[in-house]
Structure formats: structure tokens, C-alpha cells
Design a protein around this motif. Structure first.
Motif, PDB file in Angstrom:
ATOM      1  N   GLY A 229       0.518  -1.410   0.130  1.00 36.62           N
ATOM      2  CA  GLY A 229       0.126  -0.072  -0.027  1.00 36.62           C
ATOM      3  C   GLY A 229       0.813   1.238   0.064  1.00 36.62           C
ATOM      4  N   LEU A 230       1.931   1.411   0.966  1.00 40.57           N
ATOM      5  CA  LEU A 230       3.172   2.109   0.531  1.00 40.57           C
ATOM      6  C   LEU A 230       3.241   2.897  -0.418  1.00 40.57           C
ATOM      7  CD1 LEU A 230       4.850   2.224   3.467  1.00 40.57           C
ATOM      8  CD2 LEU A 230       3.373   3.229   3.371  1.00 40.57           C
ATOM      9  N   GLU A 231       3.002   3.954  -1.508  1.00 43.41           N
ATOM     10  CA  GLU A 231       4.134   4.810  -2.041  1.00 43.41           C
ATOM     11  C   GLU A 231       5.327   4.266  -2.684  1.00 43.41           C
ATOM     12  OE1 GLU A 231       4.594   8.740  -4.842  1.00 43.41           O
ATOM     13  OE2 GLU A 231       2.675   8.566  -3.341  1.00 43.41           O
ATOM     14  N   LEU A 232       6.180   4.439  -1.828  1.00 43.80           N
ATOM     15  CA  LEU A 232       7.599   4.082  -1.210  1.00 43.80           C
ATOM     16  C   LEU A 232       7.692   2.438  -1.866  1.00 43.80           C
ATOM     17  CD1 LEU A 232      10.785   4.989  -0.696  1.00 43.80           C
ATOM     18  CD2 LEU A 232      10.379   3.762   1.684  1.00 43.80           C
ATOM     19  N   THR A 233       6.875   1.297  -1.734  1.00 44.28           N
ATOM     20  CA  THR A 233       6.787   0.007  -2.710  1.00 44.28           C
ATOM     21  C   THR A 233       7.260   0.082  -3.844  1.00 44.28           C
ATOM     22  OG1 THR A 233       5.521  -1.031  -0.609  1.00 44.28           O
ATOM     23  CG2 THR A 233       5.697  -2.227  -1.948  1.00 44.28           C
TER      24      THR A 233
END
Length: 207
Positions: A1-5
Motif C-alpha cells: 500500500g505504501l507509495e515507497l513500495t
């Protein structure tokens, strides 16, 4: 879910692509085209000879395996080897391969996003004035059967200027997704299909 992923995944796949190209070059496998969009890799390669396998980081020749593979389509043989090499880079990445002979469209083609791509043999006049055969990669717009037949509805609340811009860009996408080498009749067929979609969505002849 994180944009960093997603960012980390892109960085990881850049590393993975470099490793893949390096392994191909180290084993004498020439790739004419190597492109990736997200998790889709599109490759055009010279066909490999029968009997090549990949073990412990190296491509090896196996005569017994060659007899088994000699009846396989060249692109299937090549892509299975490509798959073995790719699967050796990192245990968390496993490739699925697709190639033209898997599809029964009457010609050797493959679908890449909104493109239908195939290789076609054509006659070409060389510098010396003599004809010879060349293989060219052609493409045209691809519309999935399960895709919606409608576009932005004519009765939607969007301003007409927005509708015109969006739908004009869609027609432009269709045109740009067709090789210039295709006969004009083939390109017109795609535009006509778009006109039917406009009619289906409530637009009149004037629009």
C-alpha cells in the motif's frame, strides 16, 4: 500500500534488467529489442539452436536435449531458455513467457498492452538493385474483446470541449498505434470501430 513500495520495486527491476542483459551477453544470446513496461518484458532475439540449457549460471549444449527440442518452434525454444536464465537471477522473480506460436490468429503475432505485434517477411530492394527478403516487426491497435464498447457518454456532465479533447486523443492513439507500413484500409477499420463506439455512447453525426 505504501507509495515507497512501488519506487523500491522500480529500482529493483532496473537492477534485475541489467543482470538479465548481462547474462544474455555473457552467454552469446543477442537481443535485438529488450524493453520493459512495469512487469511486462518485450524481447526480440535471434533464435537459439536446439539443445541449449542453463545450469549453474552457464548455457550448456546437450545433444540428447537437442533431439527432444528439434521439433519445437524456434521462438518457443528461445523463450524457454530466456525464462531459465531469468529465473536464475533472483528466487523471488519468476517469469512467464508468451510467444507468437501460442496464438492461432493466422499469423505469428503477440499482444502487448494495446498493440498487436507480429513479424512479417517482405521483399526489399538492396543497394545493388537486387531483391531480397527482410523480416520487419509490424504492429496495429489492439482492442480486447472484453473491453467496454462505450466511451465517455454524450450525456455526461463534462464540458463538450473536454469530451472533444479526450475522444480526439483516443483517435490519435489508435492512429499512432498502427505501423506506417500497414495498408490504409487496415488503419481505417480501427477508426471506423471507434466511430461506432461514439455512436453507441450517444454522439450524433455532427459531433
Amino acid at each position: 500500500g505504501l507509495e515507497l513500495t512501488g519506487v523500491l520495486a522500480q529500482l529493483f527491476m532496473i537492477w534485475w534488467d541489467r543482470q538479465m542483459v548481462k547474462k544474455l551477453e555473457e552467454n552469446g544470446m543477442e537481443s535485438r529489442v529488450y524493453k520493459r513496461y512495469m512487469d511486462d518484458r518485450n524481447v526480440i532475439m535471434n533464435a537459439s539452436v536446439a539443445g541449449l540449457g542453463f545450469e549453474e549460471g552457464n548455457v550448456i549444449q546437450d545433444e540428447n536435449f537437442a533431439q527432444i527440442e528439434q521439433n519445437l518452434e524456434p521462438e518457443k525454444r528461445c523463450l524457454l531458455l530466456f525464462q531459465s536464465i531469468g529465473n536464475s537471477i533472483r528466487p523471488s522473480i519468476r517469469l512467464e513467457v508468451d510467444y507468437p506460436s501460442r496464438h492461432e490468429d493466422g499469423r505469428l503475432l503477440i499482444h502487448v498492452l494495446d498493440l498487436k505485434v507480429w513479424i512479417e517477411k517482405r521483399r526489399c530492394v538492396g543497394d545493388g538493385g537486387q531483391d531480397h527478403d527482410v523480416q520487419v516487426v509490424l504492429h496495429e491497435f489492439y482492442y480486447k474483446d472484453v473491453a467496454s464498447k462505450s466511451v465517455i457518454n454524450a450525456r455526461s456532465a463534462l464540458p463538450w470541449s473536454c469530451k472533444q479533447t479526450i475522444l480526439r486523443q483516443e483517435v490519435l492513439r489508435i492512429l499512432l498505434n498502427c505501423s506506417r507500413e500497414l495498408p490504409w484500409e487496415a488503419i481505417v477499420a480501427h477508426v471506423n470501430h471507434m466511430m461506432l463506439r461514439l455512436q453507441y455512447s450517444g454522439y450524433d453525426w455532427k459531433f
